[in-house]
Design a protein around this motif. Structure first.
Motif, PDB file in Angstrom:
ATOM      1  N   SER A 262      56.737 104.144  40.788  1.00 24.49           N
ATOM      2  CA  SER A 262      56.872 103.611  42.152  1.00 24.49           C
ATOM      3  C   SER A 262      58.042 104.233  42.896  1.00 24.49           C
ATOM      4  O   SER A 262      58.023 104.324  44.119  1.00 24.49           O
ATOM      5  N   HIS A 263      59.085 104.662  42.169  1.00 27.42           N
ATOM      6  CA  HIS A 263      60.200 105.348  42.826  1.00 27.42           C
ATOM      7  C   HIS A 263      59.916 106.838  43.010  1.00 27.42           C
ATOM      8  O   HIS A 263      60.366 107.446  43.970  1.00 27.42           O
ATOM      9  N   SER A 264      59.168 107.415  42.066  1.00 30.08           N
ATOM     10  CA  SER A 264      58.999 108.865  42.062  1.00 30.08           C
ATOM     11  C   SER A 264      57.963 109.353  43.054  1.00 30.08           C
ATOM     12  O   SER A 264      57.838 110.569  43.246  1.00 30.08           O
TER      13      SER A 264
ATOM     14  N   LEU B 224      58.060 109.102  46.165  1.00 29.31           N
ATOM     15  CA  LEU B 224      58.661 109.459  47.450  1.00 29.31           C
ATOM     16  C   LEU B 224      58.561 110.957  47.746  1.00 29.31           C
ATOM     17  O   LEU B 224      58.108 111.336  48.825  1.00 29.31           O
TER      18      LEU B 224
ATOM     19  N   THR C 237      55.268 112.560  37.375  1.00 24.22           N
ATOM     20  CA  THR C 237      56.283 111.713  36.746  1.00 24.22           C
ATOM     21  C   THR C 237      55.966 111.456  35.284  1.00 24.22           C
ATOM     22  O   THR C 237      56.836 111.553  34.408  1.00 24.22           O
TER      23      THR C 237
ATOM     24  N   PHE D  43      62.808 109.285  37.169  1.00 23.64           N
ATOM     25  CA  PHE D  43      62.541 108.619  38.444  1.00 23.64           C
ATOM     26  C   PHE D  43      63.752 108.674  39.366  1.00 23.64           C
ATOM     27  O   PHE D  43      63.610 108.769  40.590  1.00 23.64           O
ATOM     28  N   SER D  44      64.968 108.657  38.828  1.00 22.21           N
ATOM     29  CA  SER D  44      66.137 108.752  39.711  1.00 22.21           C
ATOM     30  C   SER D  44      66.243 110.143  40.328  1.00 22.21           C
ATOM     31  O   SER D  44      66.570 110.287  41.514  1.00 22.21           O
TER      32      SER D  44
ATOM     33  N   PHE E 281      63.373 110.517  42.921  1.00 21.31           N
ATOM     34  CA  PHE E 281      63.648 109.699  44.106  1.00 21.31           C
ATOM     35  C   PHE E 281      64.727 110.360  44.964  1.00 21.31           C
ATOM     36  O   PHE E 281      64.619 110.423  46.194  1.00 21.31           O
TER      37      PHE E 281
ATOM     38  N   GLY F 224      63.267 113.215  46.867  1.00 20.79           N
ATOM     39  CA  GLY F 224      62.549 112.753  48.046  1.00 20.79           C
ATOM     40  C   GLY F 224      63.496 112.461  49.201  1.00 20.79           C
ATOM     41  O   GLY F 224      63.216 112.809  50.351  1.00 20.79           O
ATOM     42  N   VAL F 225      64.640 111.865  48.906  1.00 21.15           N
ATOM     43  CA  VAL F 225      65.627 111.578  49.950  1.00 21.15           C
ATOM     44  C   VAL F 225      66.159 112.874  50.546  1.00 21.15           C
ATOM     45  O   VAL F 225      66.307 113.012  51.777  1.00 21.15           O
TER      46      VAL F 225
ATOM     47  N   SER G  67      56.133  97.875  46.016  1.00 21.24           N
ATOM     48  CA  SER G  67      56.586  98.259  44.673  1.00 21.24           C
ATOM     49  C   SER G  67      57.010  97.072  43.822  1.00 21.24           C
ATOM     50  O   SER G  67      56.844  97.088  42.603  1.00 21.24           O
TER      51      SER G  67
END
Length: 457
Positions: free
Chosen positions: A62-64, A66, A95, A118-119, A122, A125-126, A239
């Motif tokens: 769900s985080h990845s 992005l 992922t 995932f960090s 994410f 993506g930012v 999420s």
């Protein structure tokens, strides 16, 4: 008693539904259906994540997603749902592959691998949003966390139930509901068709491979479905609900049964109950206090958490209350066994009776007083004043206990190589097991006679 509706009434109802039913169709049908389908698809697959201790995979996916959303926007030049769904799906599958690669190549535990992947994704993506031409891309944090169930309202719902059950209605079903229905059907079919293989692989992947199942391929297939279910549910319910539904129904069902098939059935029932209960409660409970309705996806998550907490406390076999009761019963049985064995040894020493205070001081159990009350009520111990002695029934049970203790002592010395002066405490624990000791000599390592299987001669 509610009278049965007549044919005329049914016909009128079909052509002229009540205002409440119109409101249900327009505002609640598709949001509730989307919530139920999302909860079921995630809940079914979550059973195998919980068993394999991969519950964080849903959080990771769900985080990845992005960077997948941003890259899809850049390539397609539009934020159309189809492009976004394709980008999120590819990112979810990537992922899963990256987590497995980091876990195997880096030789780290699964939780750490998921946290790293995932960090990093994410953060990527930012960075893509900030540094590339995607600065105008709008990502609503509320939508990401809570979903957009309210956008599924069916404002053009038909005025009659007859119009509802028509082919033209199918074309008005929201895309999110269709995608979730397909995802739930595929997830259920996957589990039903490959149940045997998934069960073996969940408990022993090496055994599954030795029996001809490709455990690694099965694992990737499961992870791909988890990614698809996560992405499909993400847009509608957000999420938070996705992560909760991958864990809560399966974890709750795990507390209710030891059989995997029954656990899966329970998880589906719990997922549906969470969706319906949370959806209704998100509006009904605040309304009871004169407040506005709260987010439905959040209500479903709270309902799932509430059911899990209830199971933790009150599950019949694995709940906290049940385990406390079982522990208390075991402690009382051990104290009863110790008291009877002590009275038997006292009789072996030629003493007809023993004072309760003397018996209590010689035993480590704290429940000795309660054990003696139980033994007295059961007719195993006779009390005369402060003096205690075994009855014939008590002597038979105590003889069996002492026999098990001394046979275990003989086994530990003869077979396990213990010194005779080190076997009393281990035998003290082994004698309370339901497993009988191996047959042995008629005399224990300390030279004491071992009672026969039919009691003292």
């Amino acid at each position: 008693m509610v009278p049965l509706a007549t044919t005329t009434n049914v016909g009128g109802w079909m052509h002229q539904p009540s205002e409440a039913l119109r409101t249900l169709l327009a505002l609640d049908l598709f949001p509730l259906l989307a919530g139920v389908l999302a909860c079921v698809s995630c809940g079914v697959l979550g059973n195998f994540l919980v068993l394999r201790r991969l519950s964080l995979m849903g959080d990771a996916i769900s985080h990845s997603v992005l960077p997948g959303l941003v890259v899809a926007f850049l390539l397609a030049g539009t934020s159309s749902p189809l492009a976004m769904l394709a980008g999120a799906t590819i990112a979810g599958i990537a992922t899963v592959v990256l987590v497995e690669a980091v876990k195997k190549l880096g030789r780290i535990e699964p939780g750490a691998a998921m946290g790293v992947v995932f960090s990093v994704l994410f953060a990527l993506g930012v960075l893509l949003i900030e540094r590339a031409a995607a600065r105008n891309l709008h990502l609503d944090a509320d939508c990401v966390l809570h979903g957009q169930l309210e956008y599924l309202a069916w404002y053009s719902a038909p005025d009659t139930l007859a119009a509802l059950v028509s082919w033209s209605t199918l074309g008005e079903i929201p895309r999110q509901v269709v995608v979730l229905a397909i995802t739930a059907a595929v997830a259920i079919a996957f589990v039903v068709v490959l149940f045997k293989e998934l069960r073996i692989a969940a408990f022993d992947a090496a055994l599954a491979t030795s029996q001809g199942f490709h455990a690694t391929a099965l694992h990737y297939a499961l992870m791909v479905l988890v990614a698809a279910a996560t992405v499909a549910s993400f847009e509608a319910v957000g999420s938070i609900l996705v992560i909760a539904m991958l864990v809560c129904p399966a974890a709750t069902a795990r507390l209710l049964t030891n059989r995997l098939a029954t656990q899966i059935a329970w998880s589906v029932a719990i997922a549906i109950a969470s969706a319906v209960g949370g959806y209704v409660g998100s509006s009904a409970i605040p309304a009871a206090f004169g407040l506005d309705a709260v987010n439905a996806a959040g209500g479903m998550t709270v309902a799932a958490g509430g059911l899990l907490v209830t199971a933790i406390v009150a599950a019949p076999r694995h709940g906290v209350v049940s385990r406390l009761v079982q522990r208390r019963r075991v402690a009382l049985r051990v104290a009863l066994d110790d008291a009877l064995a002590a009275l038997y040894r006292n009789a072996e020493a030629g003493r007809d009776a023993i004072a309760e205070r003397e018996l209590a001081s010689a035993l480590p159990a704290r429940r000795i007083a309660g054990a003696l009350r139980v033994a007295t009520r059961a007719g195993m111990v006779e009390r005369r004043g402060d003096a205690l002695r075994l009855t014939p029934e008590g002597t038979t049970r105590a003889s069996a206990l002492v026999r098990r203790h001394r046979l275990w002592e003989s086994y530990l010395v003869d077979q396990a190589g213990y010194a005779p002066d080190h076997v009393h405490d281990p035998a003290e624990q082994l004698e309370h097991l339901d497993m009988p000791p191996p047959a042995g000599p008629s005399v224990d390592p300390h030279g004491r006679r071992i009672p026969g299987p039919r009691g003292p001669s």
